[in-house]
Design a protein around this motif. Structure first.
Motif, mmCIF file in Angstrom:
data_model
loop_
_atom_site.group_PDB
_atom_site.id
_atom_site.type_symbol
_atom_site.label_atom_id
_atom_site.label_comp_id
_atom_site.label_asym_id
_atom_site.label_seq_id
_atom_site.Cartn_x
_atom_site.Cartn_y
_atom_site.Cartn_z
ATOM 1 N N GLU A 1 45.493 -2.093 102.147
ATOM 2 C CA GLU A 1 45.721 -2.729 100.846
ATOM 3 C C GLU A 1 45.479 -1.710 99.760
ATOM 4 N N VAL A 2 46.482 -1.548 98.906
ATOM 5 C CA VAL A 2 46.350 -0.575 97.826
ATOM 6 C C VAL A 2 46.654 -1.279 96.516
ATOM 7 N N ALA A 3 45.775 -1.084 95.522
ATOM 8 C CA ALA A 3 45.950 -1.731 94.225
ATOM 9 C C ALA A 3 47.182 -1.176 93.516
ATOM 10 N N ILE B 1 36.495 -0.532 95.070
ATOM 11 C CA ILE B 1 37.776 -0.372 94.381
ATOM 12 C C ILE B 1 37.540 -0.111 92.882
ATOM 13 N N VAL C 1 40.919 4.109 100.446
ATOM 14 C CA VAL C 1 42.041 4.933 100.010
ATOM 15 C C VAL C 1 41.701 5.491 98.628
ATOM 16 N N VAL D 1 41.432 3.236 95.350
ATOM 17 C CA VAL D 1 42.521 2.304 95.061
ATOM 18 C C VAL D 1 42.815 1.339 96.200
ATOM 19 N N GLY D 2 42.139 1.470 97.317
ATOM 20 C CA GLY D 2 42.489 0.558 98.392
ATOM 21 C C GLY D 2 41.595 0.685 99.598
ATOM 22 N N THR D 3 41.928 -0.112 100.594
ATOM 23 C CA THR D 3 41.154 -0.128 101.836
ATOM 24 C C THR D 3 42.096 -0.068 103.033
#
Lengths: 91, 91, 91, 91, 91
Positions: free
Chosen positions: D85-87, E50, E26, E7-9
């Protein structure tokens, strides 16, 4: 690792003792944009020759190769590629 | 490894003890698009000078060179290139 | 190694124990196309300050520096550059 | 580490002894501008196959993987990604 | 080291034993031309989340971090950045 093609040779008489007797080959990585990557000079450990498609290991892994564990090297040819299959869009 | 040309020198009085007495040369990798790669500062281990074509090892392999095993270095000149033959399209 | 200029500082209160008491400086490599290379955060080992031209070692070589042998670092400032001479076309 | 997709296989009969019995897969890093990064040849350690999204470790970390500690490798597949999952704007 | 933003996981159930229980985040390096650098997957060692601005160490230095000395990792988050001051033209 990277796959490349052997395109040349390098001769150096004056060099680190750890490189004496090592064959130095110039390898051009495949699938490499022409403006992007330098050719790599790698120590051959498998009897590769000009035109061969080879597997290259770089960094400290190159010194895990046969007879290179204390040599001043950062790239070694560790395999000769028989075949490489890449799916569409895989480049 | 990479092949480059020695283009300059660096003088640093205040430095890591492990670098005292080491000759620091500026090396420009060959076949390198001008907008792509920085010159590298490498420790000379073979008596190279300005204009010489040399073999450079980078990363931890640089510390496998003579007298550099515990030095703060990541690049060393480990050979002076006598000749380099590259097949057509090899760049 | 690379030559760069110290352009900034980084403050991090919550960090690896191995970084406590270390000075973290932002270094911009020289001769670097502006769109190409990130600034590097390096641990200072020689008393460098903003505006100094410095010698940076990256990778495992950074941990060969004084007091950094078991620290979580991949870049260290290991010298302050007094002068750098590069021949024409050397960049 | 990087996330990539397995896109192919490499077969090499003549190779370093340390690579015998290892599965070599071609991995294409994700979020990678097509003109920028080469595909990587990595040793599989988790049973990955074509089309899998995988986690790759490169450099000496690849040899921290199971059964690779003295192998001539610089890249290993160390996980199969279930989800990422990336924002926004994260890419 | 580099400064980046989380920005992410990444979730991977099937993975190297050495990665079990590790949080994979990430991270997007800062000051990075959008067409240049991939996001990095790094193991968190400082409780980052995040949106945090973090300090990343890559390569073998990542394994100098707490509890990672024999793990299959090449990137770790080793600090949370409180502030970063960069002089004009420093980018």
């Amino acid at each position: 690792m990277q796959v490349g093609r052997v395109v040349g040779t390098v001769v150096a008489t004056r060099k680190s003792l750890s490189l004496v007797g090592k064959k130095l080959l110039v390898v051009k990585p495949l699938n490499c944009p022409p403006d992007k990557v330098l050719s790599i000079v790698a120590v051959d450990t498998v009897g590769a020759g000009i035109g061969d498609t080879v597997l290259i290991v770089t960094g400290s892994g190159a010194r895990a190769s046969d007879n290179l564990d204390s040599a001043s090297v950062d790239a070694a040819i560790v395999g000769i590629v028989d075949s490489m299959e890449v799916a569409d869009n895989g480049s």
